[in-house]
Design a protein around this motif. Sequence first.
Motif, short mmCIF file in Angstrom:
data_model
loop_
_atom_site.label_atom_id
_atom_site.label_comp_id
_atom_site.label_asym_id
_atom_site.label_seq_id
_atom_site.Cartn_x
_atom_site.Cartn_y
_atom_site.Cartn_z
N MET A 180 0.93 -1.15 0.01
CA MET A 180 -0.13 -0.09 -0.12
C MET A 180 0.74 1.05 0.02
O MET A 180 2.16 1.31 0.61
CB MET A 180 -0.91 -0.03 1.41
N ASN A 181 0.52 2.24 -0.66
CA ASN A 181 0.85 3.56 -0.81
C ASN A 181 0.50 4.60 -0.13
O ASN A 181 -0.65 4.95 0.06
CB ASN A 181 1.25 3.75 -2.11
N ILE A 182 1.24 5.37 0.65
CA ILE A 182 0.60 6.67 1.23
C ILE A 182 1.12 7.92 0.52
O ILE A 182 2.30 8.07 0.56
CB ILE A 182 1.21 6.65 2.95
N LYS A 183 0.21 8.80 0.60
CA LYS A 183 0.46 10.00 -0.24
C LYS A 183 -0.14 10.98 0.76
O LYS A 183 -1.52 11.31 0.78
CB LYS A 183 -0.38 10.23 -1.60
N PRO A 184 0.40 11.71 1.25
CA PRO A 184 0.22 12.84 2.26
C PRO A 184 -0.41 14.12 1.75
O PRO A 184 0.00 14.34 0.43
CB PRO A 184 1.33 13.07 3.40
N LEU A 185 -1.39 14.63 2.26
CA LEU A 185 -1.91 15.86 1.54
C LEU A 185 -1.50 17.33 2.27
O LEU A 185 -0.96 17.31 3.41
CB LEU A 185 -3.50 15.76 1.59
N GLY A 186 -1.40 18.25 1.44
CA GLY A 186 -1.06 19.77 2.05
C GLY A 186 0.26 19.50 2.57
O GLY A 186 1.30 19.29 1.82
N ASP A 187 0.53 20.14 3.63
CA ASP A 187 1.79 20.23 4.26
C ASP A 187 2.22 19.13 5.26
O ASP A 187 2.96 19.40 6.15
CB ASP A 187 1.93 21.62 4.87
N ARG A 188 1.79 18.02 4.99
CA ARG A 188 2.01 16.99 5.91
C ARG A 188 3.06 15.97 5.39
O ARG A 188 3.08 16.06 4.05
CB ARG A 188 0.75 16.14 6.14
N ILE A 189 4.04 15.07 6.31
CA ILE A 189 4.54 14.16 5.87
C ILE A 189 4.52 12.85 6.59
O ILE A 189 3.75 12.99 7.50
CB ILE A 189 6.14 14.84 6.03
N VAL A 190 5.03 11.97 6.14
CA VAL A 190 4.94 10.64 6.52
C VAL A 190 6.56 10.12 6.97
O VAL A 190 7.20 10.25 6.29
CB VAL A 190 4.34 9.53 5.68
N ILE A 191 6.45 9.78 8.37
CA ILE A 191 7.90 9.36 8.74
C ILE A 191 7.84 7.93 9.55
O ILE A 191 6.81 7.41 9.52
CB ILE A 191 8.26 10.45 9.81
N LYS A 192 8.98 7.49 9.23
CA LYS A 192 9.08 5.91 10.11
C LYS A 192 10.06 6.53 11.09
O LYS A 192 11.22 6.67 10.65
CB LYS A 192 9.62 5.07 8.94
N MET A 193 9.89 6.03 12.52
CA MET A 193 10.99 6.27 13.25
C MET A 193 12.13 5.35 13.19
O MET A 193 11.82 3.93 12.80
CB MET A 193 10.09 5.74 14.91
N VAL A 194 13.31 5.80 13.49
CA VAL A 194 14.44 5.20 13.58
C VAL A 194 14.86 4.45 14.78
O VAL A 194 15.05 5.05 15.89
CB VAL A 194 15.68 5.91 13.11
N GLU A 195 14.74 3.12 14.94
CA GLU A 195 14.83 2.18 16.19
C GLU A 195 16.30 2.04 16.22
O GLU A 195 16.94 1.43 15.50
CB GLU A 195 14.04 1.02 16.02
#
Length: 94
Positions: free
Chosen positions: A1-16
Amino acid sequence: MNIKPLGDRIVIKMVETEETTKSGIVLPGSAKEKPQIAEVVAVGPGGMVDGKEVVMELSVGDKVITSKYAGTEIKLDGTEYTILKQGDVLAKLN
């Protein structure tokens, strides 16, 4: 599945990361506080947000420091992501 954020949003993945105490005990990522360092995995288009022009300063692959409790956590395909506004990013790591 693919995520496309809207507006001024970002998608992040935490670094463990594992951390070693002064006495040599290794703490796994699950035993520590929520990490604040993350990798950007998707960036919204920016544009007009609430009547103001927003220019996206981040790009996919950037390492960033975020506010401790910012964003909305989601889980897709067994991976945890956080969606947040670009303004919740405190710094970009080089």
